[in-house]
Design a protein around this motif. Sequence first.
Motif, short mmCIF file in Angstrom:
data_model
loop_
_atom_site.label_atom_id
_atom_site.label_comp_id
_atom_site.label_asym_id
_atom_site.label_seq_id
_atom_site.Cartn_x
_atom_site.Cartn_y
_atom_site.Cartn_z
N PRO A 378 9.92 43.94 40.37
CA PRO A 378 9.18 42.69 40.12
C PRO A 378 7.67 42.94 40.03
CG PRO A 378 10.67 42.47 41.99
CD PRO A 378 10.63 43.92 41.64
N PRO A 379 7.03 42.45 38.97
CA PRO A 379 5.58 42.64 38.84
C PRO A 379 4.78 41.64 39.66
CG PRO A 379 6.43 41.45 36.94
CD PRO A 379 7.60 41.76 37.81
N THR A 380 5.46 40.66 40.24
CA THR A 380 4.81 39.64 41.09
C THR A 380 5.72 39.43 42.30
OG1 THR A 380 5.99 37.89 39.91
CG2 THR A 380 3.78 38.42 39.10
N PRO A 381 5.21 38.77 43.35
CA PRO A 381 6.08 38.54 44.51
C PRO A 381 7.35 37.80 44.11
CG PRO A 381 3.81 38.01 45.05
CD PRO A 381 3.85 38.26 43.57
N HIS A 390 11.72 34.51 37.94
CA HIS A 390 12.07 35.91 37.69
C HIS A 390 13.35 36.01 36.86
CE1 HIS A 390 9.12 38.17 40.13
NE2 HIS A 390 9.05 37.03 40.82
N LEU A 391 14.28 35.10 37.12
CA LEU A 391 15.55 35.12 36.38
C LEU A 391 15.32 34.87 34.89
CD1 LEU A 391 18.72 35.14 37.04
CD2 LEU A 391 18.59 32.68 36.73
N ILE A 392 14.56 33.82 34.59
CA ILE A 392 14.39 33.40 33.19
C ILE A 392 13.46 34.33 32.41
CG2 ILE A 392 13.48 31.55 31.71
CD1 ILE A 392 14.50 29.55 33.83
N PHE A 393 12.40 34.82 33.09
CA PHE A 393 11.40 35.58 32.33
C PHE A 393 11.45 37.09 32.58
CE2 PHE A 393 9.73 31.24 32.82
CZ PHE A 393 9.68 30.91 31.46
N GLY A 394 12.23 37.54 33.56
CA GLY A 394 12.28 38.97 33.84
C GLY A 394 13.68 39.55 33.79
#
Length: 442
Positions: A378-381, A390-394
């Motif tokens: 993950p690039p962010t917390p 995180h699900l939708i964009f990563g």
Amino acid sequence: MATRFENGIVVMLGEKNRVLWNGAVVTDGERVAAVGNAAEMKRRFPAAESVDCSGKIILPGFICTHHHFYSTMARGMGIPGEPAANFVEILERLWWKVDRALDEEDITLSAQLPLIDCIRNGTTTVIDHHASPGMRDGSLDLIENAVRQSGVRASLCYEVSDRNVLGAGIAENERFIKKVGKGDGQIAAMMGMHASFTMSDATIERCVGIARDAGVGCHIHVAEDAADREDSLAKYKMPTVNRLQKLGVAGEKSIFVHCVHIDDAEMDILAATKTSVVHNPESNMNNAVGVTPLLKLLSKGVLVGLGTDGMGSDMLAQMRCAYLLHRLANHDPRVAFMEAPQLLLQNNAAIAKRQFGLQLGEIAEGLPADLAILDYQPPTPLSDANFLGHLIFGLVDANVDTTVCKGKILMQGKRILSMDEERLAARSRELAPLMWQRLQEL
Ligand SMILES: [Zn+2]
């Protein structure tokens, strides 16, 4: 034998949804024995085999609530003549020829290859809808064998319609439903039906009688195109859902696929009868049939899940497609952020529970050990509070590294362990042109 999937980010989902950094999931046989901090799990289960999941995220295996394995060999096939101009032409000129051209080995390969695709995408449970009028009797056994070989879970059915022979396929469903009985948690059965516009009242009533006696639901396409609604209004003087409800098809175990062209009163029937709806955004866009009134269905309390309709086996891609489609269709950037993941993560699990009697879609002690383990830094917390972002964009673009179903590792290090992908794909490339040739002669 116990295994510790450790040192990854564990997303439990379900009621006790928590995100655990440096977490571990311990499986023992077909179930999860414990979930928690990796060091603690190592202390408690020192003898368990270790699978290092550092740099990875551990999610419950994904569920697809509407698939068509048999569509596999249509990939790349040319269709002679002018392009199909509408939904009924797509059926008549493509799918109703593909299914008739399939022979025994085609059916097996057409199941094995998308099952490999499921494993590659972390999809561990599938509700399939099969058709092969040229080789009908025993076809569900061929698919069952492929499913057992692959190691995932599947609910199977055969698509009954009156299009070739009145009531064709009823006997195959009845035989398979009786054979499966209450199911073993890996294979389940439903009464498969094509759609209202290809079925007479008498055929539907026979299907409903068998399903009711066996305690299984019906799996049917509903109002996918306006043609289905128009047919029902013209012949029976009522909309599609009203007709199916009157004939006894609706109910808690039944799945009404698509429901694009339905009105408010039909939505109320779906809610009142607790009938599940499965939304297939990519397929609807591909066939240009319209947009399912997803937000309205959800607001009325209808249980709506997510399927691929044979477009593929990647459920994260399907989830993001639903997210984007309903933002655009509603001209509203505030919607679908919660709803699209809800279809995939919660509602598909609720639909699967009605078919398999198992609580899937959640990692917790005592529950089935079905896992999708993806490469993800993950690039962010990342926490339970912002997991959906995180699900939708990563995660939608992350690679699945390891897939586990019923506690068994089906893919590890991106290598499929349960089936020989190279050999099966090579054989399918040999057989597909022969199938395409037979199809030209239909
Ligand atoms: Zn379908």
